[in-house]
Design an enzyme around this catalytic site. Structure first.
Site, PDB file in Angstrom:
ATOM      1  N   LYS A 205      -2.969 -52.597  31.100  1.00 14.11           N
ATOM      2  CA  LYS A 205      -3.420 -53.832  31.102  1.00 14.11           C
ATOM      3  C   LYS A 205      -2.931 -55.054  30.174  1.00 14.11           C
ATOM      4  O   LYS A 205      -2.252 -54.534  29.144  1.00 14.11           O
ATOM      5  CB  LYS A 205      -4.965 -53.821  30.912  1.00 14.11           C
ATOM      6  CG  LYS A 205      -5.809 -53.395  31.983  1.00 14.11           C
ATOM      7  CD  LYS A 205      -7.160 -53.207  32.192  1.00 14.11           C
ATOM      8  CE  LYS A 205      -7.642 -52.771  33.690  1.00 14.11           C
ATOM      9  NZ  LYS A 205      -8.998 -52.643  33.559  1.00 14.11           N
ATOM     10  N   ARG A 239      -9.215 -44.064  33.994  1.00 14.64           N
ATOM     11  CA  ARG A 239      -8.607 -44.457  35.091  1.00 14.64           C
ATOM     12  C   ARG A 239      -7.278 -45.119  35.126  1.00 14.64           C
ATOM     13  O   ARG A 239      -6.987 -46.202  34.260  1.00 14.64           O
ATOM     14  CB  ARG A 239      -9.666 -45.826  35.599  1.00 14.64           C
ATOM     15  CG  ARG A 239      -9.350 -46.334  36.808  1.00 14.64           C
ATOM     16  CD  ARG A 239     -10.120 -47.658  37.221  1.00 14.64           C
ATOM     17  NE  ARG A 239      -9.652 -48.060  38.712  1.00 14.64           N
ATOM     18  CZ  ARG A 239      -8.916 -49.028  38.911  1.00 14.64           C
ATOM     19  NH1 ARG A 239      -8.164 -49.204  37.634  1.00 14.64           N
ATOM     20  NH2 ARG A 239      -8.635 -49.408  39.853  1.00 14.64           N
TER      21      ARG A 239
HETATM   22  N1  HH2 Z   1      -9.892 -51.989  36.234  1.00 13.47           N
HETATM   23  C1  HH2 Z   1      -9.529 -52.476  37.489  1.00 13.47           C
HETATM   24  C2  HH2 Z   1      -9.742 -52.383  38.944  1.00 13.47           C
HETATM   25  N2  HH2 Z   1     -11.146 -51.506  38.951  1.00 13.47           N
HETATM   26  N3  HH2 Z   1     -12.736 -50.253  37.917  1.00 13.47           N
HETATM   27  C3  HH2 Z   1     -13.339 -49.989  36.791  1.00 13.47           C
HETATM   28  N4  HH2 Z   1     -14.463 -48.741  36.973  1.00 13.47           N
HETATM   29  N5  HH2 Z   1     -12.875 -50.065  35.396  1.00 13.47           N
HETATM   30  C4  HH2 Z   1     -11.727 -50.795  35.402  1.00 13.47           C
HETATM   31  O1  HH2 Z   1     -11.267 -51.054  34.177  1.00 13.47           O
HETATM   32  C5  HH2 Z   1     -11.030 -51.165  36.517  1.00 13.47           C
HETATM   33  C6  HH2 Z   1     -11.675 -50.860  37.924  1.00 13.47           C
HETATM   34  C7  HH2 Z   1      -8.227 -53.375  37.555  1.00 13.47           C
HETATM   35  O2  HH2 Z   1      -6.786 -52.532  37.463  1.00 13.47           O
HETATM   36  P1  HH2 Z   1      -6.016 -52.377  38.800  1.00 13.47           P
HETATM   37  O3  HH2 Z   1      -6.918 -51.631  39.942  1.00 13.47           O
HETATM   38  O4  HH2 Z   1      -4.882 -51.446  38.418  1.00 13.47           O
HETATM   39  O5  HH2 Z   1      -5.721 -53.730  39.282  1.00 13.47           O
HETATM   40  P2  HH2 Z   1      -6.050 -54.808  40.338  1.00 13.47           P
HETATM   41  O6  HH2 Z   1      -7.467 -55.115  40.002  1.00 13.47           O
HETATM   42  O7  HH2 Z   1      -5.341 -56.027  40.193  1.00 13.47           O
HETATM   43  O8  HH2 Z   1      -5.871 -53.960  41.692  1.00 13.47           O
END
Ligand code: HH2
Length: 281
Positions: A205, A239
């Site tokens: 992040k 995660r």
């Molecule tokens: N972060 C993201 C998405 N879902 N869910 C939970 N429970 N906690 C988190 O910190 C979290 C999440 C964002 O990360 P990512 O899926 O890699 O990116 P994007 O939202 O751009 O798909």
């Protein structure tokens, strides 16, 4: 928990797994590398992002969840704020719902999870993805985030979801400055005090980008540092994108800390226990 984004625009891996066959292969690879849970998402929640239409999100995640269900015994999570997407994903074999709105975005979500007997992740977010990073502000960061999670736990239980099926997450990067994120990670014990498994999503992040001055793909060392310190502080589910590297680092850290499951891979691993608490298949 391994991240499987079936999206064109996720901040770290957008477009890599939009093709269902590639997404399934990547999911299987994450499971092989040590992920106990595969978190399948069809909508980016990166800062500035807008919601994806329901049909589009369903079209992205359902074929992948169906195929993964046939090919792996790993738990499958659907990362969505839409009740209809969650319902279809659970019907297709998903085990838990990862709702970054903590059941606030869709009034039907809690009922869907309750009726399916599924588990759920309740995450804190200030604002919405479109605007959340504009000016995040708290008078009492940890108190407000913990109070919010306690209230959402009560709401979920009132909707008929047993507490042992609920996982909490302070929402790293969701309406938080760099300092806010660091403080949340530093004060994990105050979220563990809620008495539920704690999930953390710091992988690649932006706050790590600020510390390291590197783009998302270059933030592995920061991700590993956060993972090791989180495990030491008692977090249950991490995660992450880089499952193999993080799992190896965590296994080493657990051995040094003398935790029971070090060197294992067996069913006593904390993430497995946490997920099994809500497992009804
Ligand atoms: N972060 C993201 C998405 N879902 N869910 C939970 N429970 N906690 C988190 O910190 C979290 C999440 C964002 O990360 P990512 O899926 O890699 O990116 P994007 O939202 O751009 O798909």
């Amino acid at each position: 928990m391994g991240i499987l984004n079936v999206t064109p625009d996720s901040f770290a891996d957008g477009g890599l797994y939009l093709d269902p066959a590639r997404a399934v292969d990547h999911g299987l690879e994450l499971a092989f590398e040590g992920a106990d849970i595969l978190d399948v998402g069809g909508e980016s929640t990166r800062p500035g992002s807008r919601p994806v239409p329901e049909a589009e999100e369903l079209g992205r995640v359902l074929p992948v969840i169906r195929a993964l269900r046939k090919k792996t015994g790993a738990f499958i999570s659907v990362d969505t704020t839409k009740a209809a997407v969650a319902r279809a994903a659970l019907d297709a074999g998903a085990d838990l719902v990862n709702d970054t709105s903590a059941f606030r975005a869709d009034p039907d979500m809690a009922g869907v999870v309750a009726r399916a007997g599924a588990a759920a992740v309740l995450m804190h977010m200030q604002g919405t993805p479109l605007t959340m990073q504009e000016a995040p502000r708290y008078d009492d960061l940890v108190g407000e985030v913990r109070g919010f999670l306690a209230e959402r736990l009560r709401a979920a239980e009132a909707a008929g979801i047993p507490p042992e099926r609920l996982i909490v997450d302070p929402g790293i990067g969701f309406g938080k400055t760099v300092e806010h994120n660091l403080e949340l990670l530093r004060r994990q014990d105050e979220f563990l005090a809620l008495g539920r498994p704690l999930l953390l999503g710091f992988s690649r992040k932006a706050f790590l980008g600020v510390i390291l001055d590197r783009p998302p793909a270059g933030r592995l060392e920061g991700t590993i540092a956060a993972a090791v310190l989180s495990v030491e502080r008692g977090a249950h589910i991490l995660r992450v994108h880089d499952v193999g590297a993080v799992a190896r680092a965590v296994r080493s850290a657990e051995a040094i800390l003398g935790l029971d499951d070090a060197g294992g891979g067996g069913p006593e691993r904390p993430a497995v226990q946490a997920a099994e608490a809500g497992h009804v298949r």
